[in-house]
Design a protein around this motif. Structure first.
Motif, short mmCIF file in Angstrom:
data_model
loop_
_atom_site.label_atom_id
_atom_site.label_comp_id
_atom_site.label_asym_id
_atom_site.label_seq_id
_atom_site.Cartn_x
_atom_site.Cartn_y
_atom_site.Cartn_z
N PRO A 65 1.28 -91.65 -1.94
CA PRO A 65 1.61 -90.30 -1.46
C PRO A 65 2.39 -89.48 -2.47
O PRO A 65 2.29 -88.25 -2.47
CB PRO A 65 2.45 -90.57 -0.21
N ALA A 66 3.16 -90.13 -3.34
CA ALA A 66 3.94 -89.37 -4.33
C ALA A 66 3.02 -88.59 -5.25
O ALA A 66 3.33 -87.45 -5.62
CB ALA A 66 4.83 -90.31 -5.13
N GLU A 86 17.91 -91.51 -11.66
CA GLU A 86 18.27 -92.52 -12.66
C GLU A 86 18.08 -93.94 -12.18
O GLU A 86 17.87 -94.85 -12.98
CB GLU A 86 19.71 -92.30 -13.12
N SER A 87 18.15 -94.16 -10.88
CA SER A 87 18.01 -95.51 -10.35
C SER A 87 16.73 -95.71 -9.53
O SER A 87 16.44 -96.83 -9.10
CB SER A 87 19.22 -95.87 -9.48
N ALA A 88 15.97 -94.65 -9.31
CA ALA A 88 14.74 -94.75 -8.52
C ALA A 88 13.66 -95.47 -9.32
O ALA A 88 13.64 -95.43 -10.55
CB ALA A 88 14.26 -93.36 -8.12
N PRO A 89 12.73 -96.15 -8.64
CA PRO A 89 11.65 -96.83 -9.36
C PRO A 89 10.75 -95.83 -10.08
O PRO A 89 10.58 -94.69 -9.64
CB PRO A 89 10.89 -97.56 -8.25
N LEU A 90 10.17 -96.29 -11.20
CA LEU A 90 9.27 -95.42 -11.95
C LEU A 90 7.92 -95.29 -11.27
O LEU A 90 7.21 -94.31 -11.47
CB LEU A 90 9.08 -95.95 -13.37
N GLY A 91 7.54 -96.26 -10.46
CA GLY A 91 6.25 -96.22 -9.81
C GLY A 91 5.14 -96.71 -10.72
O GLY A 91 5.37 -97.16 -11.84
N MET A 93 9.41 -92.52 -3.01
CA MET A 93 10.28 -91.52 -3.62
C MET A 93 10.84 -92.09 -4.92
O MET A 93 11.98 -92.57 -4.99
CB MET A 93 11.40 -91.13 -2.66
N GLY A 94 10.03 -92.02 -5.97
CA GLY A 94 10.41 -92.58 -7.26
C GLY A 94 11.13 -91.56 -8.13
O GLY A 94 11.55 -90.49 -7.68
#
Length: 284
Positions: A91-92, A153-158, A126-127
């Motif tokens: 979905p992103a 800064e801490s979200a997954p890159l996907g 929500m990366g």
């Protein structure tokens, strides 16, 4: 084509705050091509801006009758929960595509609502990139981008790296505010677009500022070998990346690089023996 030109003119009209002209251009696009994917959204937004709610509802119904998966119309005509629930795949990526369309129309509010909806209803997607876009458009809307920048800064890159022009703008914004991660991702985007020197400079900055980042070391190694003729440094960087994040893929790429640099077979054998636990694929 005429429909494409009319639809794009409608987007410009919306950006300029002229919904009447936008509605006219969008309708002319639809008169030539009733299946145009962008024109119905331009028309619907223009009608809403003009207070023509019933006409907007009919526009949405007609568009969905002809093109049921039109995500622009689905977003504009459904609640966020109903929009996000059936989205499959990633979905992103759908949201990032819609953000580009809405940005062409100057719809910052729609973009922020869309990104907020992703964060609320599909938070597992929500990366980093959606957070960078949230920060970028928050600044445009006169809001603080700080919380979104911190989340990025801490979200997954996907699974997908940035490729869109809008993503480049958001990454430049975040990089200018000190984000090393955004600079690295911008380097990936630019390198993919064959801006090799600019991409390599951003990889170099990332390695200098975050020397423990295996991905940055690996990408700089690629640039050094492929486009800058610095094979010895490329191998040093690959060995560092492998030490930082031991995995079969980095071992494979390091051995291939050693082949291309004509390293002695004994050196390759010693590297593989030292990393025997990583050898889980047939081509190593």
């Amino acid at each position: 084509s005429v429909p494409r030109a009319m639809a794009r003119l409608g987007c410009i009209d919306l950006r300029r705050g002229d919904p009447k002209a936008a509605a006219d251009h969008a309708q002319r696009a639809l008169d030539r091509d009733a299946d145009h994917p962008l024109a119905p959204a331009v028309l619907l937004l223009a009608q809403c801006a003009l207070g023509l709610e019933e006409e907007a509802a009919r526009t949405a119904a007609r568009a969905l009758a002809r093109d049921p998966p039109n995500l622009l119309i689905l977003w504009l005509s459904r609640t966020p929960e109903a929009f996000f629930a059936p989205l499959s795949s990633d979905p992103a990526q759908s949201v990032l595509d819609l953000c580009e369309d809405f940005d062409a129309m100057g719809q910052t509010g729609q973009i922020l609502s869309l990104l907020e909806g992703l964060s609320r209803w599909r938070p597992e997607f929500m990366g980093a990139m959606p957070w960078y876009l949230t920060a970028y458009f928050a600044e445009k809307a006169g809001l603080s981008p700080d919380a979104a920048l911190a989340a990025a800064e801490s979200a997954p890159l996907g699974e997908s790296y940035p490729v869109r022009p809008l993503e480049a703008q958001a990454l430049r914004f975040a990089h200018a505010r000190g984000s090393v991660r955004a600079g690295f991702l911008l380097g990936c985007l630019l390198y993919d677009k064959r801006h090799y020197e600019e991409g390599a400079a951003l990889f170099e900055e990332a390695v200098r500022r975050q020397p423990e980042d295996a991905a940055a070391c690996r990408c700089l190694a690629v640039a050094r070998f492929s486009h800058q003729g610095q094979g010895k440094e490329a191998l040093e960087l690959m060995l560092r990346a492998l030490a930082l994040r031991p995995c079969a893929q980095l071992l494979y790429e390091t051995v291939i690089l050693m082949d291309k640099l004509s390293c002695p077979p004994q050196e390759k054998l010693e590297l593989m023996q030292a990393n025997a636990a990583l050898i889980t694929r047939d081509d190593l």
